[in-house]
Scaffold this active site. Structure first.
Site, short mmCIF file in Angstrom:
data_model
loop_
_atom_site.label_atom_id
_atom_site.label_comp_id
_atom_site.label_asym_id
_atom_site.label_seq_id
_atom_site.Cartn_x
_atom_site.Cartn_y
_atom_site.Cartn_z
N GLY B 41 -14.94 -9.58 20.85
CA GLY B 41 -15.65 -10.07 22.03
C GLY B 41 -17.11 -9.69 21.87
N ARG B 329 -19.84 -4.64 44.73
CA ARG B 329 -18.52 -5.28 44.81
C ARG B 329 -17.50 -4.48 45.59
NH1 ARG B 329 -18.48 -7.44 38.56
NH2 ARG B 329 -20.00 -9.05 39.00
N HIS B 422 -10.56 -7.22 38.55
CA HIS B 422 -11.52 -7.92 37.72
C HIS B 422 -11.94 -7.14 36.49
CE1 HIS B 422 -14.85 -10.45 36.70
NE2 HIS B 422 -15.72 -9.50 36.88
C1 LIG Z 1 -13.95 -14.06 34.88
C2 LIG Z 1 -14.88 -12.97 34.47
C3 LIG Z 1 -16.24 -13.12 34.65
C4 LIG Z 1 -17.13 -12.12 34.28
N1 LIG Z 1 -18.46 -12.30 34.49
C5 LIG Z 1 -19.32 -11.33 34.09
C6 LIG Z 1 -20.73 -11.51 34.26
O1 LIG Z 1 -21.20 -12.53 34.76
N2 LIG Z 1 -21.55 -10.54 33.83
C7 LIG Z 1 -21.08 -9.39 33.25
O2 LIG Z 1 -21.87 -8.57 32.87
N3 LIG Z 1 -19.75 -9.22 33.08
C8 LIG Z 1 -18.87 -10.15 33.48
N4 LIG Z 1 -17.52 -9.94 33.31
C9 LIG Z 1 -17.04 -8.77 32.56
C10 LIG Z 1 -17.22 -8.99 31.07
O3 LIG Z 1 -16.98 -10.32 30.74
C11 LIG Z 1 -16.30 -8.13 30.21
O4 LIG Z 1 -16.29 -6.83 30.67
C12 LIG Z 1 -16.78 -8.12 28.77
O5 LIG Z 1 -16.96 -9.42 28.30
C13 LIG Z 1 -15.81 -7.39 27.87
O6 LIG Z 1 -16.24 -7.54 26.53
P1 LIG Z 1 -15.56 -6.75 25.35
O7 LIG Z 1 -16.25 -7.17 24.11
O8 LIG Z 1 -15.53 -5.31 25.68
O9 LIG Z 1 -14.03 -7.23 25.34
P2 LIG Z 1 -13.35 -8.68 25.26
O10 LIG Z 1 -14.32 -9.78 25.33
O11 LIG Z 1 -12.23 -8.65 26.22
O12 LIG Z 1 -12.77 -8.74 23.79
C14 LIG Z 1 -11.64 -8.05 23.42
C15 LIG Z 1 -11.36 -8.35 21.98
O13 LIG Z 1 -10.38 -7.48 21.51
C16 LIG Z 1 -9.36 -8.19 20.83
N5 LIG Z 1 -8.14 -7.39 20.99
C17 LIG Z 1 -7.64 -6.80 22.10
N6 LIG Z 1 -6.53 -6.11 21.81
C18 LIG Z 1 -6.34 -6.25 20.49
C19 LIG Z 1 -5.37 -5.76 19.58
N7 LIG Z 1 -4.40 -4.96 19.98
N8 LIG Z 1 -5.47 -6.13 18.30
C20 LIG Z 1 -6.47 -6.93 17.86
N9 LIG Z 1 -7.41 -7.40 18.67
C21 LIG Z 1 -7.35 -7.06 19.96
C22 LIG Z 1 -9.37 -9.55 21.45
O14 LIG Z 1 -8.84 -10.47 20.53
C23 LIG Z 1 -10.85 -9.75 21.69
O15 LIG Z 1 -11.45 -10.22 20.51
C24 LIG Z 1 -16.63 -10.94 33.70
C25 LIG Z 1 -15.26 -10.78 33.52
C26 LIG Z 1 -14.39 -11.76 33.94
C27 LIG Z 1 -12.92 -11.50 33.86
#
Ligand SMILES: Cc1cc2nc3c(=O)[nH]c(=O)nc-3n(C[C@H](O)[C@H](O)[C@H](O)COP(=O)(O)OP(=O)(O)OC[C@H]3O[C@@H](n4cnc5c(N)ncnc54)[C@H](O)[C@@H]3O)c2cc1C
Ligand code: SF4
Ligand code: FES
Lengths: 254, 658
Positions: B41, B329, B422
């Site tokens: 992500g 929020r 969320h």
């Molecule tokens: C609907 C929605 C709207 C949002 N809007 C906003 C916003 O406007 N502004 C803001 O700042 N935040 C927002 N957020 C929050 C934000 O999007 C997330 O907190 C953030 O994108 C998380 O990013 P990340 O890279 O940590 O994880 P993620 O994007 O969740 O990525 C997780 C990754 O881990 C991988 N993964 C997970 N478990 C495993 C495993 N066991 N083995 C291999 N791979 C695995 C997945 O494949 C993925 O690639 C929003 C969240 C939601 C739900």
């Protein structure tokens, strides 16, 4: 919204793995609420199949909000089903009536081999991006974000092209399985921005070469792709891709 | 025992000093060092791309069919940065201060200040990559406001900001794949961390297509695996979002911090029935232009548009005049729940409030457009028509989504919304360098606990994910790997790999051999109900104790009666889901335990026993100004480690948005 319940007949493509030939199976589903999404209806069927000791239908999905591009069902002869500018996960059952029969298949294209049931392998899209769908800038090398103003119209057009979710419906809808809308969208997104300009020529040439290598077909301008694209990616992006490609060919240096 | 490794010196110099003094790895040595990045992500893709650019050999993993599909793609509203392009008084200090205060004084000052500092670089980096942020007519970047702040510092791309940022990071990642610096493994799920001599040295994962287990070595392992909101079954998270990777790390020694800190987002589409598989967010940015209200009269069943202005209760504007609809929020969610519990809720279930755009559509946008076009004394119909165009440009995709789901047109009638799970502020405990309590094991993005305290401000998760991946880990990992340059890659025949793989295989086989009667989904739903009722928007000692018992019971039932169809050596989504739900059940217990232990209210954690007379969350800084970092001991046994939180600059006070 008035809601109602319905009974339906589903004809679903079942295929154990890439090597299997595959076939249709027919399933009745009962008491489906018009408020359910299409995938929630499949969830209901899968729960039913598990309880009957059968294998549930495998399908790709994740966000269920129309943005990740993972869901991919070919529903009654149309990728993502009957609604305009829509993905399978955002299709809701009020699109159907009691007694309807719905045929569900995977995307069909040589470049998208079936993994299982309704799941296909779309890694060809990633490889096309690897061929040049980026701007070569390492982390930490950027100038101030407002150093280069960009006309609002251009920025808006770039955004409209960048809205592609990489679902592959355009390929599934095309009788030649062409990926020109997908590639055109990426080339346009980057070509419209000043930051993307230095690599314009090599990008168009390399991405098209990779697309051909992956086994996608040629574009014959039928417009089927644009008609089913959930994000309304315009076919003008294909014209722009063609111009970019021609321009790259006309100039000697890269 | 818990060393957060916060550098000495004044707050605003810590990061600069750290960067100036941390150890470096020279380019020739970087080529010999392998780094595993789990999750692609925003946090993982940006980390993998940046580490690849630096010259490390990177292996990246995700469970979807492409890194472009990570849950980050769904983020809607925007990303914060202290650019002060609006000249409205913003600064690094203000972003720092807002974040600490918004988090109700339960985050670490040093981490948050660093986040605010690098926020400005993120926007520069993204624009250079071609992220098409919204712009003004003059060609410069536009901003909008988010909750809990009084400045406009949020950068956005319509309601698709996460998509555009992730595509930027994904493209940077694919470029490194093309250059051979990153090897990408899609449709792979990590199922364990391999620890050798106290250091993380690799992972075990399952190839989801063939079902085969694989061993992968790394000199360091980064977990960027997102949040665990799906423990509640219904949440705004993507269907696949899970805690499995973090949970496996926890069981291998990584502390889990503040697990009960969950964010309930005020503006989501309400539940419509039992079939519901997920909830859909309506971005916080809508609160810029939407006004939240319920009928002022109890039992008023008229359609929204038939209720006259003076008979509406704009309860956020009434209770919090200074911030109005833009309170944080947690505050907005509780206020909506309070009105619905008191019987003022709308819709068929009574579990909804209105989010209404008409006022700003006419008065803000309609009038501004009419002015621009030189229309004198425009009538209401004209104002509505003009206003709609602007609203469409700002939020078009969200309005469309609302209409697809509910069948109602939000340009005409107010949206109905209700709070939903969320985001999870809790996560793996990390020190200043983002290293967990296991050496060489890092956690980035939503998977860690570090920056948002007890409540995250809107548009700050994207900022944190990209800060961690682009700007923090490239420095801090070097400080560790500099001492690893002599370590040769460990062959995966090593007994530690074999043992870890065997354990994973055993667990999978156990799951498949239960052959019970209940589906995985049904267990997940039951867990979700327990969590939502007892560990959701309001928590009490009695409820939490009951929840813990119920969860233990559910766990027993799961392990004796779950039915998983299919085989081990094939694509088997039910099996994948079963493993995740089993982990969620264990996590649920820890969350309730943590919520029980923290007898104060703070941010999103609302203990009914601890509130002010006006029903606001009442903190207890004397006793609870700490991070609760739980160490796993054995089944249902945890040890609590406390990291005291010290506030040198942002002195804690009762949060007020009045
Ligand atoms: C609907 C929605 C709207 C949002 N809007 C906003 C916003 O406007 N502004 C803001 O700042 N935040 C927002 N957020 C929050 C934000 O999007 C997330 O907190 C953030 O994108 C998380 O990013 P990340 O890279 O940590 O994880 P993620 O994007 O969740 O990525 C997780 C990754 O881990 C991988 N993964 C997970 N478990 C495993 C495993 N066991 N083995 C291999 N791979 C695995 C997945 O494949 C993925 O690639 C929003 C969240 C939601 C739900
Ligand atoms: S162009 Fe449209 S149909 Fe094709 S991949 Fe992109 S979003 Fe899907
Ligand atoms: S599941 Fe993400 S677009 Fe349909």
């Amino acid at each position: 919204m008035q809601h109602y319940n319905m009974n339906l007949t589903l004809k679903v493509w079942r295929q154990k793995n890439a090597a299997d030939k595959g076939h249709f199976e027919t399933y009745p589903v009962k008491n489906i609420s018009s408020e359910m999404s299409f995938l929630e209806m499949i969830d209901v069927l899968n729960e039913q199949l598990i309880k009957e000791g059968k294998e549930p239908i495998a399908f790709d999905h994740d966000c269920r909000e129309g943005i990740c591009g993972m869901c991919s069902m070919y529903i009654n002869g149309r990728p993502h089903g009957p609604w305009q500018h829509n993905t399978t996960c955002q299709l809701h059952m009020r699109a159907y009536q009691d007694g309807d029969t719905i045929v569900v298949e995977p995307w069909r294209a040589n470049a998208f081999p079936v993994v299982k049931d309704l799941m296909v392998d779309r890694s060809a899209f990633d490889r096309i991006i690897q061929a040049g769908g980026y701007i070569s800038v390492n982390t930490g090398n950027a100038v101030d974000a407002n150093a280069t103003p960009i006309e609002k119209d251009k920025a808006d057009d770039a955004f409209a092209a960048a809205a592609c979710i990489g679902c592959g419906a355009c390929v599934a809808a095309c009788k030649n399985s062409s990926a020109m809308l997908f590639v055109g969208a990426k080339v346009s997104h980057l070509a419209l921005l000043p930051q993307g300009s230095p690599e314009r020529k090599s990008r168009a040439v390399n991405m098209v070469a990779q697309m051909d290598k992956e086994g996608f077909g040629a574009c014959t301008n039928t417009g089927a792709c644009e008609a089913v694209c959930p994000k309304g990616i315009s076919i003008e992006n294909i014209a722009r891709l063609n111009r970019e490609y021609m321009m790259a060919g006309l100039t000697e240096d890269k | 025992m818990l060393d957060s490794k916060i550098p000495a010196g004044p707050l605003d110099q810590k990061w600069t000093d750290y960067k100036g003094h941390c150890k470096l790895v020279n380019p020739a040595n970087k080529r010999k060092l392998e780094v595993i990045v789990v999750g692609t992500g925003l946090a993982g893709a940006s980390a993998a791309a940046s580490l690849g650019e630096l010259g490390y050999q990177v292996k990246a993993f995700c469970f979807q069919d492409s890194p472009r599909r990570a849950h980050s793609i769904a983020a809607q509203g925007g990303i914060n940065a202290a650019k002060n392009y609006q000249n409205d008084g913003d600064s690094v200090f203000r972003l720092f201060y807002d974040t600490i205060k918004g988090g109700d004084y339960r985050a670490r000052e040093a981490n948050v200040h660093r986040l605010a500092e690098v926020s400005v670089n993120i926007i520069d980096q993204c624009v250079a990559q071609g992220v098409p942020f919204a712009r003004e007519y003059g060609g410069l970047l536009n901003n909008r406001s988010f909750g809990g702040t009084q400045v406009k510092r949020t950068f956005y791309a319509a309601g698709q900001t996460g998509q555009q940022l992730l595509i930027g990071a994904y493209q940077a990642l694919e470029r490194q794949v093309a250059l051979g610096k990153v090897k990408m493994y899609t449709r792979h799920e990590m199922l364990d961390v391999v620890v050798i001599d106290g250091k993380a040295r690799g992972i075990i994962c399952r190839n989801l297509i063939t079902g085969e287990l694989e061993r992968h070595f790394g000199h360091a392992v980064l977990l960027c695996t997102g949040g665990y909101g799906n423990v509640f079954y219904l949440s705004t998270n993507a269907m696949g979002s899970n805690v499995t990777a973090a949970w496996k790390a926890h069981k291998k020694g990584a502390y889990f911090a503040n697990p009960c800190f969950t964010q309930i987002h005020p503006t989501c589409i309400p539940v419509s029935g039992d079939h519901q598989s997920k909830l859909t967010l309506m971005s916080e940015s809508l609160r810029n232009d939407g006004r939240i209200w319920v009928p002022a009269k109890l039992g008023d069943k008229r359609a929204a548009n038939d209720i006259p202005e003076e008979e509406r209760d704009y309860f956020l504007e009434r209770r919090y005049p200074a911030f109005g609809n833009l309170v944080p929020r947690d505050v907005a969610s509780r206020a909506a729940k309070e009105r619905c519990d008191a019987g003022y809720g709308v819709g068929t279930t009574g579990q909804a409030v209105y989010l209404d755009f008409k006022f700003n559509l006419i008065n803000k946008y309609g009038k501004a457009e009419a002015n621009k076009l030189g229309i004198q004394n425009p009538d209401t119909a004209t104002l509505i028509r003009l206003g709609k165009e602007v609203v469409k440009e700002e939020y078009g995709n969200l309005f469309d989504m609302y209409e697809k789901i509910t069948g109602e047109n939000p340009y005409e009638v107010p949206m109905r919304i209700y709070p939903a799970v969320h985001y999870t502020m809790g996560g793996l405990w990390v020190d200043y360098e983002l290293m967990t309590s296991v050496k060489g094991l890092y956690a980035l993005g939503e998977a860690n606990f570090s920056d948002h305290g007890a409540n995250r401000l809107g548009a700050s998760a994207l900022m944190q994910g990209l800060a961690d991946g682009y700007f923090v880990i490239p420095y801090t990992i070097g400080n560790y790997l500099a001492d690893e340059i002599a370590t040769k890659p460990i062959p995966t025949e090593h007994p530690a790999f074999a043992e870890a793989e065997q354990k994973v295989a055993d667990r999978i086989n156990t799951l498949l051999s239960i052959k019970g009667n209940q589906t995985v989904e049904s267990f997940h739903k039951r867990l979700g109900r327990i969590m939502w009722e007892q560990c959701g928007m309001a928590r009490s000692e009695q409820g939490l104790k009951k929840a813990i018992e119920d969860i233990r019971q559910l766990k027993k039932e799961f392990w004796s009666d779950v039915r998983i169809p299919g085989q081990v050596n094939e694509m088997n989504p039910e099996l994948d889901k079963a493993g995740r739900v089993a982990d969620f059940i264990e996590l649920g217990e820890l969350m309730c335990l943590d919520a029980l232990d923290r007898k104060e209210s703070c941010g999103g954690h609302f203990r009914e026993e601890s509130q002010t007379e006006e029903g606001e969350a009442l903190r207890d800084d004397q006793q609870y100004a700490y991070v609760a970092a739980w160490g796993y001991q054995s089944d249902s046994q945890w040890q609590l480690n406390k990291e005291p939180l010290l506030f040198d600059v942002a002195k804690p006070s009762q949060r007020s948005y009045k």
